[in-house]
Each structure stands twice: as C-alpha cells, then as structure tokens.
Design a protein around this motif. Sequence first.
Motif, short mmCIF file in Angstrom:
data_model
loop_
_atom_site.label_atom_id
_atom_site.label_comp_id
_atom_site.label_asym_id
_atom_site.label_seq_id
_atom_site.Cartn_x
_atom_site.Cartn_y
_atom_site.Cartn_z
N ARG A 61 71.98 82.66 -34.69
CA ARG A 61 72.52 83.97 -35.07
C ARG A 61 71.49 85.07 -34.86
NH1 ARG A 61 76.83 84.13 -39.84
NH2 ARG A 61 78.26 82.61 -38.97
N ALA A 62 70.24 84.77 -35.16
CA ALA A 62 69.19 85.77 -34.93
C ALA A 62 69.08 86.10 -33.44
CB ALA A 62 67.86 85.26 -35.46
N MET A 63 69.17 85.09 -32.61
CA MET A 63 69.10 85.31 -31.16
C MET A 63 70.28 86.12 -30.66
SD MET A 63 67.44 84.92 -28.39
CE MET A 63 66.30 83.60 -28.58
N ILE A 64 71.47 85.83 -31.18
CA ILE A 64 72.67 86.57 -30.77
C ILE A 64 72.51 88.04 -31.14
CG2 ILE A 64 75.12 86.90 -31.27
CD1 ILE A 64 75.34 83.83 -31.45
N LEU A 65 72.04 88.31 -32.36
CA LEU A 65 71.88 89.71 -32.77
C LEU A 65 70.76 90.40 -32.00
CD1 LEU A 65 72.40 89.52 -36.62
CD2 LEU A 65 73.93 90.47 -34.89
N LYS A 66 69.74 89.66 -31.62
CA LYS A 66 68.65 90.24 -30.84
C LYS A 66 69.14 90.60 -29.43
CE LYS A 66 63.94 90.30 -30.21
NZ LYS A 66 63.24 91.36 -30.82
N LEU A 67 69.95 89.72 -28.84
CA LEU A 67 70.46 89.97 -27.50
C LEU A 67 71.61 90.98 -27.47
CD1 LEU A 67 70.47 86.32 -26.08
CD2 LEU A 67 68.90 88.18 -25.49
N PRO B 228 72.79 93.55 -30.06
CA PRO B 228 72.76 94.29 -31.33
C PRO B 228 74.02 95.12 -31.59
CG PRO B 228 71.23 95.26 -29.76
CD PRO B 228 71.76 94.01 -29.14
N PHE B 229 74.79 95.40 -30.55
CA PHE B 229 76.02 96.17 -30.74
C PHE B 229 77.04 95.41 -31.58
CE2 PHE B 229 76.76 93.66 -26.93
CZ PHE B 229 78.05 93.18 -27.12
N LEU B 230 76.85 94.10 -31.74
CA LEU B 230 77.79 93.32 -32.57
C LEU B 230 77.84 93.83 -34.00
CD1 LEU B 230 77.11 89.67 -31.35
CD2 LEU B 230 79.11 91.09 -30.88
N LEU B 231 76.76 94.43 -34.46
CA LEU B 231 76.74 94.97 -35.83
C LEU B 231 77.60 96.21 -35.96
CD1 LEU B 231 72.97 94.49 -36.69
CD2 LEU B 231 74.91 93.16 -37.51
N ASN B 232 77.96 96.83 -34.84
CA ASN B 232 78.78 98.03 -34.87
C ASN B 232 80.27 97.75 -34.67
OD1 ASN B 232 76.46 99.60 -35.16
ND2 ASN B 232 76.16 99.69 -32.96
N LEU B 233 80.63 96.50 -34.42
CA LEU B 233 82.03 96.15 -34.22
C LEU B 233 82.80 96.23 -35.53
CD1 LEU B 233 81.74 92.99 -31.93
CD2 LEU B 233 82.45 95.28 -31.25
N PRO B 234 84.09 96.57 -35.47
CA PRO B 234 84.89 96.53 -36.70
C PRO B 234 85.02 95.10 -37.22
CG PRO B 234 86.14 97.46 -34.83
CD PRO B 234 84.82 97.03 -34.32
N ASP B 235 85.27 94.97 -38.49
CA ASP B 235 85.33 93.64 -39.11
C ASP B 235 86.42 92.75 -38.54
OD1 ASP B 235 83.21 94.27 -40.69
OD2 ASP B 235 84.39 94.71 -42.47
N TRP B 236 87.49 93.33 -38.07
CA TRP B 236 88.60 92.53 -37.57
C TRP B 236 88.36 91.99 -36.16
CZ3 TRP B 236 90.36 94.59 -33.08
CH2 TRP B 236 90.15 95.94 -32.87
N CYS B 237 87.35 92.50 -35.50
CA CYS B 237 87.08 92.14 -34.11
C CYS B 237 86.40 90.77 -34.01
CB CYS B 237 86.18 93.21 -33.50
SG CYS B 237 86.00 93.06 -31.73
N PRO B 238 86.78 89.97 -33.00
CA PRO B 238 86.08 88.69 -32.80
C PRO B 238 84.59 88.93 -32.54
CG PRO B 238 88.06 88.78 -31.46
CD PRO B 238 87.88 90.15 -32.04
#
Length: 128
Positions: free
Chosen positions: A35-41, A43-53
């Motif tokens: 998960r740390a690697m995914i967020l590092k690669l 980071p825009f995932l943190l800006n996605l709406p909660d309903w989004c895959p």
Amino acid sequence: MSVVYDYETGARDDPLVLLVVDVVDVGITMMTPERAMILKLFPFLLNLPDWCPGSSIKRDARILTNLTNKMVNVPFDYVKQHMADNSISSQSSMVGEHLQRIEEQDDALKPIFESALKKAASTAFAGE
C-alpha cells in the motif's frame, strides 16, 4: 491498564482490550509495504472520491483513525468521569495524577497538556 488508567480489565472480552486488538488488527492489515508503494507511485489516489475503485485506502484510513481516536479517548474519559464521581482517587493512576496537576495550570495550557497526556497514556496502554 490499572497503572495508567486505574481500570481493571476483565478476564474475557474486556471492551477496552478488544478495542486495542481491533486497532492493531486493522493497522497491521492496512499498513503494508504494498500500500505504501501504491501511494508513493500514485499519490492521486488520495484525491479520488470514496465511491471510486482504488479508494479503499482512504476508507481504511478513516476506519483506523476512528478506532484509534476511540482507543485514545474512551479510557481517558473513563478516568475523568470516575474522578468527577469521586469513585477513584486522583493518585491511583498515571492519568488521574496528571489530570490533577493539569487543573493547577493556566487555562490556555490545559488543552495542550491534556492532549499530550492522552497520547502518552494511550502509548503506555497500547505498548504494554
């Protein structure tokens, strides 16, 4: 817990102990190198709406934050309530003794000291 909060745990299924177990379980499953690697690669995932895959990381973080806040606040509030009811002595626990000392401080500093005491007590409790 008795030293930190003057709370005697039950032999089985104690609610405060189960709360810590839940925090540790969720934290271990959530804080993985993958998960740390995914967020590092990405980071825009943190800006996605909660309903989004792909935003399950945000949902899990919110769950862990809520559980951690309960782990910090519930035993602390237990001590404050029992001190107000005079059912426990302020000298019988780390939190009780320091809450009594905080009452003697300036009103502007009380929230800062109380926050620091909450964090120190939860660290002592969860680190046992």
